[in-house]
Design an enzyme around this catalytic site. Structure first.
Site, PDB file in Angstrom:
ATOM      1  NE  ARG A  87      -3.777  12.109  -8.314  1.00 49.76           N
ATOM      2  CZ  ARG A  87      -4.255  11.587  -7.202  1.00 49.76           C
ATOM      3  NH1 ARG A  87      -3.844  12.042  -6.034  1.00 49.76           N
ATOM      4  NH2 ARG A  87      -5.122  10.611  -7.240  1.00 49.76           N
ATOM      5  NE  ARG A 115      -1.969   7.777  -6.497  1.00 49.65           N
ATOM      6  CZ  ARG A 115      -2.568   6.948  -5.689  1.00 49.65           C
ATOM      7  NH1 ARG A 115      -2.900   7.320  -4.500  1.00 49.65           N
ATOM      8  NH2 ARG A 115      -2.870   5.729  -6.039  1.00 49.65           N
ATOM      9  CG  ASP A 143      -3.466  10.515  -2.920  1.00 48.46           C
ATOM     10  OD1 ASP A 143      -4.400  11.348  -2.992  1.00 48.46           O
ATOM     11  OD2 ASP A 143      -3.632   9.346  -2.526  1.00 48.46           O
ATOM     12  CG  ASP A 162      -5.782  10.917   0.801  1.00 45.43           C
ATOM     13  OD1 ASP A 162      -6.532  11.319  -0.109  1.00 45.43           O
ATOM     14  OD2 ASP A 162      -5.102   9.883   0.714  1.00 45.43           O
TER      15      ASP A 162
END
Length: 151
Positions: A66, A75, A78, A80
């Site tokens: 990334r 990407r 990701d 989170d």
């Protein structure tokens, strides 16, 4: 990449991946002229505080290639941090619950697989209730806010 990220996350001392949702394919948000995205949500168990856990998530992202170039752009992965129990956190580097999760079906759908009745701090609603609200807004895009019924 999602499966590899979860494998790597689970191999970090002090982190245990308890369960994960199905992987779903969704249209991109923000910059829409790009390929569809794959999304999933996982529940992890850890004694780490949110900040150190977020740093571990970023380490896994970097290990999987990334590179943060543009907001909402393509990407490799990701990761989170969405929720932290029933705590709210507001710092320069981290806001919990995730500040945009309540308006993102691609987050709420997989999250509802894991914990539909969980109350999301600061919203007064459950994950299921937030998902209903997002679906209602999608069904009637001219509305800005909608009552989703019982949380």
């Amino acid at each position: 990449m999602i499966r590899e990220a979860l494998k790597r996350l689970g191999s970090i001392d002090g982190i245990r991946v308890r369960k994960r949702s199905r992987i779903i394919e969704t249209d991109p948000v923000g910059r829409t002229a790009q390929p569809r995205f794959l999304n999933a949500v996982a529940e992890v168990e850890t004694r780490m505080e949110p900040g150190p856990l977020l740093r571990r998530l970023r380490d896994v992202e970097r290990a999987l290639g990334r590179v943060r170039r543009e907001r909402w752009g393509p990407r490799t992965i990701d990761l989170d941090l969405l929720l932290w129990g029933d705590r709210s956190v507001a710092s320069r580097s981290l806001t919990l619950p995730h500040p945009r999760m309540a308006e993102r079906r691609f987050v709420l759908g997989p999250l509802a697989e894991l914990c539909p009745g969980r109350r999301v701090p600061g919203t007064g609603r459950t994950v299921r209730g937030l998902l209903r609200a997002v679906k209602e807004i999608e069904a009637h895009p001219s509305r800005q806010a909608v009552e989703a019924g019982a949380p």
